[in-house]
Design an enzyme around this catalytic site. Structure first.
Site, PDB file in Angstrom:
ATOM      1  N   HIS A  63       1.036  -1.178   0.000  1.00  0.00           N
ATOM      2  CA  HIS A  63      -0.033  -0.037  -0.083  1.00  0.00           C
ATOM      3  C   HIS A  63       0.917   1.009   0.097  1.00  0.00           C
ATOM      4  O   HIS A  63       0.338   2.296   0.067  1.00  0.00           O
ATOM      5  CB  HIS A  63      -1.152  -0.028   1.265  1.00  0.00           C
ATOM      6  CG  HIS A  63      -2.138   0.911   1.077  1.00  0.00           C
ATOM      7  ND1 HIS A  63      -1.972   1.962   2.259  1.00  0.00           N
ATOM      8  CD2 HIS A  63      -2.883   1.273   0.572  1.00  0.00           C
ATOM      9  CE1 HIS A  63      -3.193   2.729   1.845  1.00  0.00           C
ATOM     10  NE2 HIS A  63      -3.734   2.085   0.789  1.00  0.00           N
ATOM     11  N   LYS A  95       3.226   4.433  -1.238  1.00  0.00           N
ATOM     12  CA  LYS A  95       3.221   5.262  -2.298  1.00  0.00           C
ATOM     13  C   LYS A  95       4.504   6.041  -2.337  1.00  0.00           C
ATOM     14  O   LYS A  95       5.108   6.579  -1.159  1.00  0.00           O
ATOM     15  CB  LYS A  95       2.175   6.300  -1.963  1.00  0.00           C
ATOM     16  CG  LYS A  95       0.597   5.719  -2.042  1.00  0.00           C
ATOM     17  CD  LYS A  95       0.231   5.332  -0.780  1.00  0.00           C
ATOM     18  CE  LYS A  95      -1.305   5.042  -0.555  1.00  0.00           C
ATOM     19  NZ  LYS A  95      -1.762   3.990  -1.333  1.00  0.00           N
ATOM     20  N   ASP A 133      15.909  10.491  -9.016  1.00  0.00           N
ATOM     21  CA  ASP A 133      17.433  10.852  -9.051  1.00  0.00           C
ATOM     22  C   ASP A 133      18.246  10.558  -7.577  1.00  0.00           C
ATOM     23  O   ASP A 133      19.296  10.751  -7.567  1.00  0.00           O
ATOM     24  CB  ASP A 133      18.009  12.110  -9.588  1.00  0.00           C
ATOM     25  CG  ASP A 133      17.609  12.404 -10.994  1.00  0.00           C
ATOM     26  OD1 ASP A 133      17.413  11.196 -11.816  1.00  0.00           O
ATOM     27  OD2 ASP A 133      17.004  13.446 -11.429  1.00  0.00           O
ATOM     28  N   HIS A 155      -8.554  11.394   1.938  1.00  0.00           N
ATOM     29  CA  HIS A 155      -7.750   9.987   2.017  1.00  0.00           C
ATOM     30  C   HIS A 155      -6.497  10.376   2.550  1.00  0.00           C
ATOM     31  O   HIS A 155      -5.578   9.638   2.572  1.00  0.00           O
ATOM     32  CB  HIS A 155      -7.718   9.803   0.135  1.00  0.00           C
ATOM     33  CG  HIS A 155      -7.046   8.622   0.004  1.00  0.00           C
ATOM     34  ND1 HIS A 155      -5.760   8.341  -0.147  1.00  0.00           N
ATOM     35  CD2 HIS A 155      -7.470   7.235   0.266  1.00  0.00           C
ATOM     36  CE1 HIS A 155      -5.404   6.978  -0.216  1.00  0.00           C
ATOM     37  NE2 HIS A 155      -6.625   6.486  -0.203  1.00  0.00           N
ATOM     38  N   LYS A 204      -3.623  10.539   5.542  1.00  0.00           N
ATOM     39  CA  LYS A 204      -3.324   9.766   6.688  1.00  0.00           C
ATOM     40  C   LYS A 204      -2.293  10.602   7.497  1.00  0.00           C
ATOM     41  O   LYS A 204      -0.986  10.457   7.035  1.00  0.00           O
ATOM     42  CB  LYS A 204      -2.758   8.387   6.243  1.00  0.00           C
ATOM     43  CG  LYS A 204      -3.957   7.727   5.289  1.00  0.00           C
ATOM     44  CD  LYS A 204      -3.254   7.623   3.755  1.00  0.00           C
ATOM     45  CE  LYS A 204      -3.850   6.579   3.024  1.00  0.00           C
ATOM     46  NZ  LYS A 204      -4.981   6.332   3.230  1.00  0.00           N
ATOM     47  N   ASP A 219       1.427  17.306  19.682  1.00  0.00           N
ATOM     48  CA  ASP A 219       1.980  18.389  20.164  1.00  0.00           C
ATOM     49  C   ASP A 219       2.469  19.552  19.347  1.00  0.00           C
ATOM     50  O   ASP A 219       1.690  19.541  18.350  1.00  0.00           O
ATOM     51  CB  ASP A 219       3.086  18.186  21.411  1.00  0.00           C
ATOM     52  CG  ASP A 219       2.430  17.135  22.318  1.00  0.00           C
ATOM     53  OD1 ASP A 219       1.391  17.396  22.497  1.00  0.00           O
ATOM     54  OD2 ASP A 219       3.238  16.604  23.227  1.00  0.00           O
TER      55      ASP A 219
END
Length: 307
Positions: free
Chosen positions: A49, A51, A56, A225, A227, A232
């Site tokens: 999952h 991403k 480079d 979507h 996450k 703090d």
């Protein structure tokens, strides 16, 4: 150029669509493919999952965004998913690329090497960035432990945005304990997700959390979507992991934890902007839910270890 796709997550991506990339010299690999000749039921549920984009060996990107029409305003306009993604420079890019190389090596048995990979980088900013990866190949469950420790150690605030909110018992305990200690604990979830079963399971946790003082908000304009977690004023976490058992223990995930600097404040400001487009969930609202709704939530919760 190398492109690694999850076999289930990208099931609709055809070889015809990928042909121009291959013809241009790009390499394609599929993560954990399933076929009649490679049928491994025990491992089919383990998906990547993550991403990750690394350019480079110098610039890296990670967060919640997929490469899809749903997340592109060019094609979906105001209906495009609301997401958060990070651009990273400096030594943390090495760690991000190492995660990709490990996945690539597993997928096709080839380990990229050479001077263009894992370049030595110098610090580029004030923040300390830690790349945290986890998956079912190790029983450490590092992202789960990172989130639990972050919530449990909060002194002032815990700001969470997640599209799939099906926390396990330790995370629920951390949230409840933090709220009961007087910490400002706020959670943003979608008003309408892309899975009715997940939405029902998520709502089954609301009464206990609200009773402890956790404040829960539903994002109204579109599917959120992102996450992210802000703890703090010194820690911000963004990545691919949802707050559910699938991300904690079944999927291969990656997150960036940013310590110090201004990033936590910037992410907190984004959170406050999102709050302006949310409605707060109230306990009295849940008390008025019909019996059928509550039965659906309780039933969906039974499946929470698999969601």
């Amino acid at each position: 150029m190398r492109l690694l796709l999850d076999w289930i997550g990208a099931y609709s991506t055809t070889s015809r669509f990928l042909a121009p990339l291959v013809e241009a010299g790009g390499k394609i690999a599929w993560f954990n493919p399933v076929s009649l000749t490679r049928l491994r039921p025990r491992y089919t549920n383990f998906r990547t999952h993550r991403k990750i984009v690394v350019c480079d060996g110098v610039v890296g990107f990670t967060g919640g965004m997929n490469i899809s029409d749903e997340q592109t305003s060019e094609f979906h306009g105001d209906r495009a998913w609301r997401d958060t993604h990070m651009r990273i420079e400096g030594s943390a890019v090495r760690a991000l690329q190492r995660v990709f190389i490990e996945d690539w090596s597993y997928a096709c048995g080839e380990t990229p090497n050479g001077p263009e990979y894992l370049k030595r980088a110098t610090a580029r900013g004030e923040e300390l960035v830690q790349i945290v990866a986890s998956g079912p190949d190790a029983d450490v469950y590092a992202i789960h432990k990172l989130m639990f420790a972050a919530i449990a150690s909060a002194h002032e605030r815990v700001l969470i945005t997640t599209p799939y909110f099906v926390p396990d018992e330790p995370i629920v305990s951390a949230l409840v304990t933090a709220a009961m200690r007087g910490i400002d604990v706020k959670v943003i979830v979608p008003a309408a997700g892309d899975s009715m079963l997940v939405d029902l399971a998520a709502r089954s946790y609301f009464p206990e959390l609200l009773a402890a003082g956790v404040r829960i908000y539903e994002y109204l304009p579109r599917f959120v979507h992102a996450k992210t977690i802000v703890i703090d004023r010194d820690l911000a976490i963004a990545g691919s992991a949802n707050m559910d058992n699938r991300s904690f223990r079944l999927n291969f995930e990656v997150c960036a934890a940013v310590y110090g600097g201004q990033f936590a404040q910037r992410l907190a400001a984004v959170f406050e902007d999102d709050l302006a487009e949310c409605r707060e969930v109230k306990a009295r609202q849940l008390d008025r839910e019909p019996l059928v709704q509550r039965l659906g939530e309780a039933t969906a919760r039974l499946f929470s270890p698999m969601l």
